[in-house]
Design an enzyme around this catalytic site. Structure first.
Site, short mmCIF file in Angstrom:
data_model
loop_
_atom_site.label_atom_id
_atom_site.label_comp_id
_atom_site.label_asym_id
_atom_site.label_seq_id
_atom_site.Cartn_x
_atom_site.Cartn_y
_atom_site.Cartn_z
N ASP A 1 -5.51 -3.63 -2.80
CA ASP A 1 -4.62 -3.44 -1.55
C ASP A 1 -4.16 -4.77 -1.01
OD1 ASP A 1 -3.20 -2.54 0.54
OD2 ASP A 1 -4.73 -0.85 0.90
N SER B 1 0.73 -1.20 -0.05
CA SER B 1 0.01 -0.07 0.09
C SER B 1 0.99 1.40 0.02
CB SER B 1 -0.95 -0.10 1.23
OG SER B 1 -2.01 0.91 1.03
#
EC number: 3.1.1.-
Length: 712
Positions: free
Chosen positions: A453, A308
């Site tokens: 993610d 991320s």
């Protein structure tokens, strides 16, 4: 402040001093290819019922528009339907009560430490420690605090419950004795040619003791009782092992081939070190300070992974040299961080229309500067020597995650992997990974599947790092806000001993630590119960339980201390002043871990230097595990090429079979004349031949991996 210091301060806030500040690395064609891949329809399999029914048969459209859970997730039974929601609400209510109790417990421990333990002279020394901006000054302040608290006596005492001091004492004595004998032989020559040289005995000793956490010398508890350093015996062991490795490398009594095999064994046993950068939205900018502290002290590992927001920082580090990073990791870098530049009305309209706050193409353009344009994982490794890893999760909840690097996806474009790793549902829609073709153009990777993610499942991919790169020592920089709230080391952490009872007690006393541990474990237990009973709903089609239940720590865990305003700015770009504070806090959080990391990399770098100097090429040498993986991949590619040739030219197969038949007859005649008949050997050779023949039809390189591991 002198004029030079004022000039240096102005420079770190001036964006024009940044390398390639005004340069746009990405090509417009790359963005167009990315946009085309994003808008491409999802691939659907074409299945016909039989030969006379059409493939795309027109069917009546279903009236149901509301999405339903897939069939394999539907639970049958009356009790499940009746008890699901009452049980779920009851557990959530109990978790809320536990959370309130946990907050009160942490508040009690904080007040206890502030008003009971940190007072007087020790509080003054601790404030001086937190004000230092470089490691040398910080180390002096830490040593002064250790001296005041009486921690030097603990260093001088060998006995400790968390490592085997008797074994370490014996090993150090034997290494010293053998090393001195080897040095005498190097200076005066060997006294007796019939006896083996002392350096060979030194190699045997090193192979026995150079292992990961040998006798507990890498136990974090050994670095958690003082603010600086560890036991004198442990430090002596580290220095002696390093001296012995250097002696073997410089010795003329061992051939380069034997040295290379020796260092291969050490590398396999000792393992590698990796730096893992967690996600956490704009909290990830604390990683810049951690990186700067490691870089300034020459302890930045070659293997770096990010997830991320941490993937963006890792991409910047992996695509820049050390000199470029020292110029980039300054407050002026905030002028290049523009991911959240849009106004409130703009992103609200986009979120209502697309379900995502940010525009994917705009993020691709902004992210490409940190990745030096459409650089691939292989190109980044060839430029800097650093191994970048990015965790990506498929949009399908049942598919496995991937760890993109120069081994698993060498031609994958880094900025696309960074975007995929940051695609949180509701913030950024799932994206397509892009790969660079031979002509330099981009194309969708992995059949155009979309990814999101990586923090949702694997924030810290420790198992994958161990599988690909033999990593068994991890340095984790953890900034996830939902994890930082529950971070608590009851017995202290590396370079941060407990203030109670001069580091020998518990934070907040034993009762306070016991209550904290009980409440936290109870909350974790109930979350696991909900997950295993499959009672948790899946907002946005995602299982969110893993953001709490996965492992977020490593061998060394660095926790930069956040402030309440960070939560307000969690999705906003930092100003230069705010980034300067985050750089300082990140460096401060990394300073206590520097000595532990130095000791680890001192041996690891010596082993890698031995591999590099003793290799035949003399260039950059990867770990033997990585080189074997490359050789296996090349062999697999060659085998498939041979198979395709055999299928294209059938006469080639018959010629090959005839030649192999004559070779087998010749080998069998020579074998019968040189050794007696052995049925077991013939039986095993028959099975080997069957295995080779079956590989033509079942080309699976992992089919016999376990058997090969046992026989080798």
């Amino acid at each position: 402040m002198t004029s030079d210091e004022k000039s240096a301060t102005r420079d770190i806030y001036d964006p024009n001093t940044l390398p390639d500040y005004d340069r746009e690395f990405i090509e417009p064609d790359d963005l167009r290819q990315f946009e085309k891949a994003l808008n491409a329809p999802e691939a659907a399999p074409l299945v016909a019922l039989n030969d006379w029914r059409p493939v795309n048969q027109r069917v009546r459209k279903s009236r149901r528009t509301k999405p339903r859970r897939s069939k394999d997730e539907t639970r049958e039974g009356v009790l499940y339907t009746v008890l699901k929601w009452p049980f779920l609400f009851t557990v959530f209510a109990w978790i809320t009560v536990l959370g309130f109790a946990y907050t009160l417990t942490r508040l009690y421990i904080f007040l206890y430490e502030q008003f009971v333990t940190w007072r007087g002279k020790r509080e003054q020394l601790r404030r001086e420690l937190s004000m230092q901006t470089n490691y040398q000054d910080w180390l002096k302040a830490a040593q002064a605090l250790d001296t005041y608290l009486g921690n030097l006596k603990w260093k001088e005492t060998d006995e400790y419950a968390y490592y085997d001091h008797l074994t370490i004492n014996k090993v150090v004595a034997q290494l010293k004795q053998t090393r001195k004998a080897a040095e005498m032989e190097m200076q005066n020559g060997r006294p007796g040619l019939s006896d083996p040289p002392a350096v060979e005995e030194l190699c045997f000793l090193l192979e026995a003791c150079v292992k990961n956490n040998f006798a507990g010398v890498e136990n974090p508890r050994l670095y958690s009782e003082t603010y600086s350093g560890t036991k004198d015996l442990v430090q002596e062991y580290i220095d002696e092992v390093h001296s012995c490795i250097r002696l073997v490398l410089d010795s003329k009594q061992i051939s380069n081939e034997d040295k290379y095999q020796f260092f291969k064994h050490l590398d396999t046993n000792f393992g590698r070190t990796a730096l893992c950068l967690s996600g956490g939205a704009t909290f990830a900018y604390y990683h810049f300070g951690v990186i700067r502290a490691l870089l300034d002290n020459d302890v930045l590992p070659e293997i770096i992974t990010g997830t991320s927001g941490g993937a963006l920082v890792a991409a910047l580090v992996a695509t820049r040299t050390d000199e470029e990073l020292k110029q980039l990791l300054v407050p002026a870098l905030a002028h290049r961080i523009r991911a959240c530049h849009e106004g409130f009305t703009t992103w609200v309209r986009r979120w209502w229309r697309t379900g995502a706050r940010f525009d994917t193409l705009d993020w691709a353009r902004q992210c490409s500067w940190f990745c030096r344009g459409s650089t691939t994982f292989r190109e980044a490794y060839e430029r800097t020597g650093r191994i970048l890893n990015v965790s990506c999760v498929p949009s399908d909840p049942h598919s496995p995650t991937i760890l993109a690097n120069y081994l698993t996806s060498p031609d994958c474009v880094i900025w696309s992997a960074v975007l995929a790793s940051a695609a949180v549902p509701g913030i950024l829609n799932p994206v397509v990974l892009m790969t660079k073709k031979r002509d330099g153009t981009l194309a969708p990777y992995s059949f155009g599947h979309k990814w999101k993610d990586g923090s949702l499942r694997t924030d810290i991919p420790i198992k994958a790092l161990n599988l690909h790169f033999n990593v068994n020592f991890t340095i984790v920089s953890q900034v996830n806000p939902h994890i930082n709230l529950f971070f608590f080391n009851s017995r202290g952490s590396v370079g941060r001993p407990v203030t109670h009872r001069k580091g020998r007690g518990w934070r907040g006393g034993f009762l306070g630590s016991a209550i904290e541990q009980y409440i936290k474990l109870d909350m974790n237990k109930w979350l696991r119960v909900l997950r295993h009973l499959e009672l948790l709903p899946r907002p946005l089609g995602q299982d969110w339980s893993e953001i709490w239940l996965q492992k977020f720590s490593g061998t060394i865990t660095i926790w930069p201390k956040s402030i309440p305003s960070d939560f307000y700015h969690i999705l906003s770009d930092p100003s230069p002043e705010r980034l300067a504070r985050m750089l300082h806090v990140g460096k401060q959080s990394a300073f206590p871990k520097i000595q532990f990391i130095k000791n680890r990399l001192k041996i690891e770098n010596a082993i890698m230097q031995g591999l590099q100097q003793c290799s035949s090429g003399g260039g950059r040498v990867m770990s033997p595990i990585l080189s074997r993986r490359r050789q296996d991949r090349a062999q697999e590619h060659a085998d498939r090429m041979v198979e395709r040739l055999d299928q294209s030219f059938p006469e080639r197969q018959s010629d090959y079979k005839d030649e192999s038949h004559y070779a087998e007859v010749s080998d069998s005649l020579s074998a019968t004349s040189s050794r007696p008949h052995t049925p077991d050997a013939r039986r095993s050779s028959m099975f080997e031949e069957m295995r080779r023949q079956s590989a033509v039809f079942f080309d699976d390189p992992d089919m016999y991996a376990d058997e090969d591991a046992v026989t080798t």
